[in-house]
Scaffold this active site. Sequence first.
Site, PDB file in Angstrom:
ATOM      1  CE1 TYR A  63      -3.530   2.714   1.373  1.00 16.49           C
ATOM      2  CE2 TYR A  63      -1.580   3.543   2.480  1.00 16.49           C
ATOM      3  CZ  TYR A  63      -2.878   3.724   2.054  1.00 16.49           C
ATOM      4  OH  TYR A  63      -3.518   4.909   2.306  1.00 16.49           O
ATOM      5  CD  GLU A 123      -5.980   5.232  -0.119  1.00 19.44           C
ATOM      6  OE1 GLU A 123      -7.083   5.388  -0.677  1.00 19.44           O
ATOM      7  OE2 GLU A 123      -5.856   5.094   1.114  1.00 19.44           O
TER       8      GLU A 123
END
Lengths: 289, 289, 376, 376
Positions: free
Chosen positions: D95, D181
Amino acid sequence: MSILVGPDTKLVVQGITGKEGTFHTLRNRAYGTDVVAGVTPGKAGQDVEGIPVFDTVAAAVRETGANTSMIFVPPRGAAEAILEAADAGIDLVVCITEGIPARDMAEVHAYLDGGRTVLVGPNCPGVISPGQANVGIIPGEICAPGRVGLVSRSGTLVYQIVHELSQLGIGQSTCVGMGGDPVHGIGFIESLTLFEQDPGTDLVVMVGEIGGDDEERAARHVSERVTKPVVGYIAGFEAPPGKRMGHAGAIVTGSRGTAAAKAEALESVGAKVGRTPTEVASLVQAALA
Amino acid sequence: MSILVGPDTKLVVQGITGKEGTFHTLRNRAYGTDVVAGVTPGKAGQDVEGIPVFDTVAAAVRETGANTSMIFVPPRGAAEAILEAADAGIDLVVCITEGIPARDMAEVHAYLDGGRTVLVGPNCPGVISPGQANVGIIPGEICAPGRVGLVSRSGTLVYQIVHELSQLGIGQSTCVGMGGDPVHGIGFIESLTLFEQDPGTDLVVMVGEIGGDDEERAARHVSERVTKPVVGYIAGFEAPPGKRMGHAGAIVTGSRGTAAAKAEALESVGAKVGRTPTEVASLVQAALA
Amino acid sequence: MGKDLFARHGVPVPRGIVAEDAAAASAATGDLGGTSVVKVQVQIGGRGKGGGVVLADSPADAARAAGRMFSEGFKDMPVTRVLVEERVPIAEEFYTALLLDRSTGGYLAMMTAEGGVDIEELARTRPEALRRVPVDPLLGLRTYHVRELTGVLPPRAREGAADVVRKLFHLLREEDATLVEVNPLVLLEDGRVIALDSKVTIDDNALWRHPDLDELRAAFPIDPVEKRAKDQGLQYVKLDGDVGIIGNGAGLVMSTLDVVAQAGARAANFLDVGGGASADQMATSLEVVLSDPAVKAVLINIFGGITRCDLVAEGILEALGRVGAEVPIVVRLDGTNAEEGRRILTEANHGRIVSAATMLEAARRAAELVGGGEAA
Amino acid sequence: MGKDLFARHGVPVPRGIVAEDAAAASAATGDLGGTSVVKVQVQIGGRGKGGGVVLADSPADAARAAGRMFSEGFKDMPVTRVLVEERVPIAEEFYTALLLDRSTGGYLAMMTAEGGVDIEELARTRPEALRRVPVDPLLGLRTYHVRELTGVLPPRAREGAADVVRKLFHLLREEDATLVEVNPLVLLEDGRVIALDSKVTIDDNALWRHPDLDELRAAFPIDPVEKRAKDQGLQYVKLDGDVGIIGNGAGLVMSTLDVVAQAGARAANFLDVGGGASADQMATSLEVVLSDPAVKAVLINIFGGITRCDLVAEGILEALGRVGAEVPIVVRLDGTNAEEGRRILTEANHGRIVSAATMLEAARRAAELVGGGEAA
């Protein structure tokens, strides 16, 4: 006594010749603020009802000794205007402009960090020390001189709460509208520090809203460094997550930035938190009694 | 007592696995400096004679609590290494590297300004507090513990003058080699301020050279803020204008930066200025008598 | 070099044509409209005052001026090229400079409406006439900096000057210059603002970022001895005395120059041999210093810190074995392993080597050897 | 929008082909090597969980999945396009996110080797697993920032991840994003690191710098009422109660929502009419609020500061003349010229207008009118 603005304020207005700039400049002067200069590139030598206009803030400072700037420059040039004021040695910059890109403000923030220039705003109503000086667009008529300090992210809530206080006969030392943008200058902590040091302030009202963690950090600061009573208000209990409520900064992200968490943070350090503006005024009255 | 480096120093060496880096790291450790870590990108997990190597300064700080960094990174990466140390929360960065472009250092200077990280150098021999800690390449053998502070733009003149002092039995609290580049970290004024506050320092020797106006500004500072005696030395009386004498910073520009002007500035504020390194040591001896 | 960089960054300058003989200067003047300014192309200052810049009112005029330059040279240097520049109709002259300001560690931009003045003098006597604007290296040059600078000029010159300043700042940063000076910056009668004469100083430490600049620079002749030293990474500056100086560390070498002067002699050069002082470096240093016919004695002043004096002594002997020397060489070794170093020199018993125990003693011996007095 | 921006900035993503019918989805799957991932193209979240993402093992599989999406829609929205993406052989999932961190006023870059986790949860429970690196806006992303970030990943993923992070930062700055993101960021079996799914938030205040982004955004449908409000410069957010709210100033409107809730009712919307509150703005605001069929009463809450309440009152009357209203409208005017404003409304004697003296009273009246209790 007061914080940020007062009898020593010598104001230069950046963007003085615009419609809003002229209107509020004259209003501030009529209130008693010492407005010494204006700046509009290309209009040096002109004047606005007797207030001399310069090409640069540096020239205004050189010629008039201005120490405070108020900015009404449109959003595309406003960040640059803040930098200009800082480079000219201005102590306090109050930026009224709404809609400045966050990236520009992030650069301004990095540049001002550690320097001597204090920024209020942007996207804020300004600062008023009732009876002394008004720098910004807060209507002087609703304020009254007194000993309660107020700092708020929202402009109209400054008005609403000052109005409720004044109706109860409670005056204000200084009211600071810090603005609702994600990246801004002075915040709750800096304001609380100044109010704590100000012998003219007995109690501080802080008005928060959803988004970010300014209120949570301020609560920690209150518990560690603030001896004066603090009364809080938080707007946005009904705001759904992920929706921007007007202000660019007023948005609940995931589980963060909710009004409930903020109110709880303040209450956990002993601050009273009113559930309506009216209740805030009552809490202040009770605390001062 | 001492300034900048001492028993609390926990040193991380950036560029520890290079030839120079390894050599001086071990020398500094042998002197008694608490060398806790090294950094070389890509060599995390290795060690240099028991000193653990990390990929980043941040990791070194996390794992070892390092508070001081010494930089032996080549000039193309050295400015970046300073920024890395500052971002990792290092208190004191000593940059030995010679030949960093001035533009890079100007950016570093602007970034560090107003922050908490103190920079010594670049292009400097480092800092030694005799008997306590040595961070850099000043040979510990020529120094002796004592109560004279020394700050110098030139590295070899640190050696020469310390040598002359030690031969007269005069020890040093701390010797600071600030480096000979035009854009550098700590200077005379900051060093004088630290020495003034240091109860372990009785007198300060400042060793200047041609170029810039560091010595002239230091002289003003001495007259306004320094109560301890100051003995000066200036190298470069024979330097012709417009010629760079080794150091990038050592150049007389027009009528500015001459050795005569600098010596005169110091003498005008009551500092004694020796005409040779030997005379400097004698003046120190006389002042302490 | 300034003009080349200006052209690269779009800074407006007068049109110019390089001529290598009188006929070409005449033709160039014709191309430029019949009049021109003829300038000698040498890399030294004071061109304007020494007859190196001549106004030509006709092609024939230009041919005459160029011919004289080629035949007579300029300040004892041969002239092989002249620059024939258009005569621009100047309305007003100003001054601007952008530089790295060492006292702040940031950039400084300066401008004044008074052209042709001595800028140091102006800054001293009438600072209000010189607009000084600090520019943060991370922010760069902003519109308000430019507005503040050009505000000191007459209104009709501001826009043109602003354009020039923006380009100069770009040049300053992109080319790693530490100084960009335009004197004079001129307002032409047609309203254009151009750079009439300029000076650019490039940061040596940044030349690796600018291989092209190294080439530009290489196009201008420098002293062959200085070039040789530079190629070896030695810092060498020719001076006009007769004691050759070699030392380790810029400060120590400068100090040695001073102490020699106090001993009554003058240094023939500045030479910093650097940190290592290996036999190779020492040999090159000695070669460089001894190649100067003015040198009557050499002073080697080494303070051994990291450098070990025993190795330095061996280096000197090895170097002398390779280089040879006709003049006496005073050697002062101090610091790390100094005694060992001195012993090595003593035992070698080299005819030219004179040992000295301290810097002061070494300077005095050297001064004696060149016949200087004992002034200190 | 994320994928378009990623492509523009060279961030590696799986190859993808947009298909508008089942046959195209089949063909695309063939082009992609015989297998694919079929994703509905709608601008709402939770796609992965609601059957909006289907793995296809063959072109026929893809055609079936796409066909079902086109015929059934997704979460009550029609589906007109699907994205057919290559199936990438994933070795590991990570991530990363870069964002403008309002608590510092600078950028923040984050990375963790744990893919598919709830990042808020991870930050709370095991902060050491989430590498957080602040990035100064003036310095930008430096090599050491990247090294520090990617140090949290397995060594073979670092170089690829570093490349992705540098491109994401460039996107963040150049496109005026406040959040970029990537979840998951994946290491493929062949060693490449690519962005599998992403989210990008653009700063509304900077859209003038990015007319192209406005276009990109316009390609995705939004609520027509919200669009109308936005076009008029009004801040409107649809909520799920039945009291329509109009106020001046974001804070006051939020506060009004809260006070209405305390009075026992729920707001149907947030609408900030802004500073001026002219008749025109008031008319549009009323139109916008009244166009919501859920609205059973409207509360107009104006605190006159710069705004004069007498003008606001006239604006409301003029607006009602143009717009008309089927539901009661509670009006609270306070501050500058409030009495005058209330007098104007009283004299107009408009059947739908209910005056209130304070904000609290107004909220209670509105709650009563929609049949809510008196909870406050």
